[in-house]
Design a protein around this motif. Structure first.
Motif, PDB file in Angstrom:
ATOM      1  N   SER A 203      -8.689   4.413   8.333  1.00 35.22           N
ATOM      2  CA  SER A 203      -7.320   3.177   7.560  1.00 35.22           C
ATOM      3  C   SER A 203      -6.670   4.124   6.692  1.00 35.22           C
ATOM      4  N   GLU A 204      -6.134   5.176   7.194  1.00 39.89           N
ATOM      5  CA  GLU A 204      -4.863   5.055   7.221  1.00 39.89           C
ATOM      6  C   GLU A 204      -3.788   6.032   7.588  1.00 39.89           C
ATOM      7  N   TYR A 205      -2.347   5.995   7.873  1.00 44.88           N
ATOM      8  CA  TYR A 205      -1.057   5.835   8.569  1.00 44.88           C
ATOM      9  C   TYR A 205      -0.056   7.287   8.370  1.00 44.88           C
ATOM     10  N   PRO A 206      -0.430   8.454   9.076  1.00 41.44           N
ATOM     11  CA  PRO A 206      -1.308   8.739   9.729  1.00 41.44           C
ATOM     12  C   PRO A 206      -2.828   8.941   9.015  1.00 41.44           C
ATOM     13  N   ALA A 207      -3.553   8.975  10.634  1.00 38.59           N
ATOM     14  CA  ALA A 207      -5.177   9.492   9.806  1.00 38.59           C
ATOM     15  C   ALA A 207      -5.120  10.790   9.720  1.00 38.59           C
TER      16      ALA A 207
ATOM     17  N   PHE B   2     -24.369  -1.226  20.348  1.00 40.40           N
ATOM     18  CA  PHE B   2     -23.320  -2.664  20.740  1.00 40.40           C
ATOM     19  C   PHE B   2     -22.713  -0.927  21.292  1.00 40.40           C
ATOM     20  N   PRO B   3     -21.313  -1.704  22.548  1.00 36.97           N
ATOM     21  CA  PRO B   3     -20.460  -0.315  22.844  1.00 36.97           C
ATOM     22  C   PRO B   3     -19.449  -0.397  21.259  1.00 36.97           C
ATOM     23  N   VAL B   4     -19.604   0.447  21.467  1.00 33.71           N
ATOM     24  CA  VAL B   4     -18.769   1.220  20.224  1.00 33.71           C
ATOM     25  C   VAL B   4     -17.558   2.382  20.636  1.00 33.71           C
ATOM     26  N   GLY B   5     -15.983   2.020  19.343  1.00 34.67           N
ATOM     27  CA  GLY B   5     -15.324   2.522  20.478  1.00 34.67           C
ATOM     28  C   GLY B   5     -14.535   3.102  18.665  1.00 34.67           C
ATOM     29  N   PHE B   6     -13.415   3.527  19.156  1.00 36.19           N
ATOM     30  CA  PHE B   6     -12.020   4.505  18.263  1.00 36.19           C
ATOM     31  C   PHE B   6     -10.792   3.476  18.155  1.00 36.19           C
ATOM     32  N   SER B   7     -10.776   2.547  16.776  1.00 32.77           N
ATOM     33  CA  SER B   7      -9.551   2.700  16.457  1.00 32.77           C
ATOM     34  C   SER B   7      -8.369   3.792  16.023  1.00 32.77           C
ATOM     35  N   ASP B   8      -7.436   4.459  16.765  1.00 29.38           N
ATOM     36  CA  ASP B   8      -6.727   6.174  16.485  1.00 29.38           C
ATOM     37  C   ASP B   8      -5.844   5.551  15.628  1.00 29.38           C
ATOM     38  N   HIS B   9      -5.323   6.078  14.358  1.00 26.68           N
ATOM     39  CA  HIS B   9      -4.729   6.152  13.641  1.00 26.68           C
ATOM     40  C   HIS B   9      -3.713   7.659  13.031  1.00 26.68           C
ATOM     41  N   THR B  10      -4.119   8.560  14.362  1.00 29.35           N
ATOM     42  CA  THR B  10      -3.514  10.106  14.185  1.00 29.35           C
ATOM     43  C   THR B  10      -2.229   9.906  14.945  1.00 29.35           C
TER      44      THR B  10
ATOM     45  N   ALA C  44       1.140  -1.294  -0.029  1.00 32.14           N
ATOM     46  CA  ALA C  44      -0.233   0.216  -0.101  1.00 32.14           C
ATOM     47  C   ALA C  44       0.800   1.576  -0.410  1.00 32.14           C
ATOM     48  N   GLN C  45       0.605   2.062  -0.490  1.00 34.91           N
ATOM     49  CA  GLN C  45       0.941   3.811  -0.528  1.00 34.91           C
ATOM     50  C   GLN C  45       1.500   3.915   0.862  1.00 34.91           C
ATOM     51  N   TYR C  46       0.621   4.098   1.743  1.00 37.92           N
ATOM     52  CA  TYR C  46       1.280   4.269   3.250  1.00 37.92           C
ATOM     53  C   TYR C  46       2.788   3.228   3.837  1.00 37.92           C
ATOM     54  N   GLN C  47       2.059   1.701   3.202  1.00 38.67           N
ATOM     55  CA  GLN C  47       3.779   0.839   3.266  1.00 38.67           C
ATOM     56  C   GLN C  47       4.937   1.373   3.016  1.00 38.67           C
TER      57      GLN C  47
ATOM     58  N   SER D 183       2.924   5.560  14.674  1.00 37.77           N
ATOM     59  CA  SER D 183       3.036   4.683  16.314  1.00 37.77           C
ATOM     60  C   SER D 183       3.681   5.239  17.807  1.00 37.77           C
ATOM     61  N   LEU D 184       2.769   5.095  18.829  1.00 35.15           N
ATOM     62  CA  LEU D 184       3.136   5.681  19.862  1.00 35.15           C
ATOM     63  C   LEU D 184       4.840   5.500  20.745  1.00 35.15           C
ATOM     64  N   GLU D 185       5.518   6.158  21.124  1.00 35.70           N
ATOM     65  CA  GLU D 185       6.856   5.813  21.907  1.00 35.70           C
ATOM     66  C   GLU D 185       5.656   4.854  22.906  1.00 35.70           C
ATOM     67  N   PRO D 186       6.730   4.955  23.918  1.00 38.12           N
ATOM     68  CA  PRO D 186       6.950   4.260  25.673  1.00 38.12           C
ATOM     69  C   PRO D 186       6.397   5.389  26.557  1.00 38.12           C
ATOM     70  N   ALA D 187       6.551   6.273  26.148  1.00 40.41           N
ATOM     71  CA  ALA D 187       6.165   7.619  26.854  1.00 40.41           C
ATOM     72  C   ALA D 187       5.317   8.102  26.669  1.00 40.41           C
TER      73      ALA D 187
END
Length: 353
Positions: free
Chosen positions: A188-192, A211-219, A68-71, A254-258
């Motif tokens: 589904s874009e990285y980053p969004a 149903f319960p709803v949440g968020f998969s965050d790629h920002t 994919a282009q982001y890859q 992705s986030l780093e640990p801190a």
């Protein structure tokens, strides 16, 4: 929404703490020791679960499939998606290691399967829930197979419209797990891009399916996750890595640990700030109330028996006497005693007869 979904020892629903999934994904780069370090980092950050990905590359993708282009951008070169994924594939024994590590560390092991053999492997590991990636929202045979295992499903819905989500949800429900579905809104874009996150779509999904709803965050960064929690996300999923400069398709977004630790703390702060919705003075406000609010105060000396007029009254701090809301009720009433100027009025000062 009137139901909860239990994953491991956690109930997911609107009045429960947000279930935070630290998405390790393939950010171990195929190195099991790096994968174990990601588990430790997720535990230290305070996440509720850490999630990996399970796939047999030959079962997932054709040899000719391009990246994919982001890859291409994140790995720095075009070429074979097959080769890229093969290099980050973990085997069954390695997933078993990670599950054991998570159990001992007190964090929920989760995993996204991408084909049926991985679904079977995870069932054998007694995984707490299946996470379905957005790539499989429209893969109805796969959804049917996952549902046949009878475990909770968290369904990401990136790249999908409402009709496609409905078909996916109905497939899972008729497959045998009608009451154990969580739906994640996703871009589904990285980053969004922030202007494409569309957090209001969470409410659409909640109203449509119940149903319960949440968020998969790629920002980027901590990003939109805390905002999602503020408007009702029951689950947040966020990619993290030990080092954003590592080679690999997902490190850049992705986030780093801190940062992961900061995200968890920010979400918990948002939850604390949301409160219970009851409008009343808080514990910290109560001591301030009499000092900061006002009383009805005599503008001038008022003799006993005098009928109170507007010229007799002013509203001043402190709030030890009658509140200004009594103003209209005491106009035209007499007073029972002499009231000196700058004194606040009380109920007993008023002739109510």
């Amino acid at each position: 929404m009137s139901q909860y979904v239990r994953i491991g020892n956690r109930e997911i629903g609107q009045d429960k703490p947000c279930f935070i999934i630290a998405e390790a994904g393939v950010n171990h780069n195929g190195n099991i020791e790096l994968a174990h370090q990601l588990v430790d980092a997720a535990v230290k950050a305070g996440a509720d679960a850490v999630k990996f990905q399970s796939f047999i590359t030959e079962e997932l993708i054709t040899p000719e499939a391009p990246k994919a282009q982001y890859q291409v951008e994140t790995t720095g070169k075009p070429g074979s998606q097959y080769e890229m994924l093969k290099s980050v594939e973990l085997n069954d024994d390695q997933h078993k290691e990670l599950k054991t590590h998570c159990d001992r560390a007190g964090i929920i092991y989760m995993c996204t399967p991408y084909e049926n053999k991985s679904v079977d492997m995870l069932a054998h590991l007694d995984v707490a829930a299946y996470k379905i990636a957005s790539t499989d929202t429209t893969n109805l045979p796969f959804l049917r197979y996952v549902a046949s295992k009878g475990r909770p499903v968290i369904l990401s819905t990136g790249m999908s419209n409402l009709a496609e989500v409905e078909e996916a949800v109905n497939t899972i429900k008729t497959g045998g797990i009608a009451e154990k579905i969580v739906i994640l809104h996703c871009t589904s874009e990285y980053p969004a891009p922030i202007n494409e996150v569309n957090l209001r779509a969470m409410k659409t999904l909640e109203q449509a399916f119940g149903f319960p709803v949440g968020f998969s965050d790629h920002t980027t960064g901590i990003g939109a996750s805390p905002w999602a929690v503020a408007i009702g996300a029951c689950v947040v999923e966020k990619h993290f890595t030990l080092d954003r400069t590592l080679n690999g398709p997902d490190h850049r977004a992705s986030l780093e640990p801190a940062e992961l630790s900061a995200l968890v703390q920010t979400i918990r702060d948002v939850e604390a700030a949301l409160g219970d919705g009851i409008k009343q003075p808080t514990a910290s406000e109560l001591p301030n109330k009499p000092m900061m609010q006002k009383s009805l105060v005599a503008r001038r000396h008022i003799k006993a028996g005098k009928i109170i007029s507007a010229e007799d009254l002013v509203c001043k701090r402190p709030g030890f006497g009658l509140q200004p809301s009594w103003y209209d009720r005491i106009l035209g009433k007499g007073v029972t005693r002499d009231i000196s100027a700058e004194s606040y009025l009380t109920l007993s000062d008023i002739d109510w007869s």
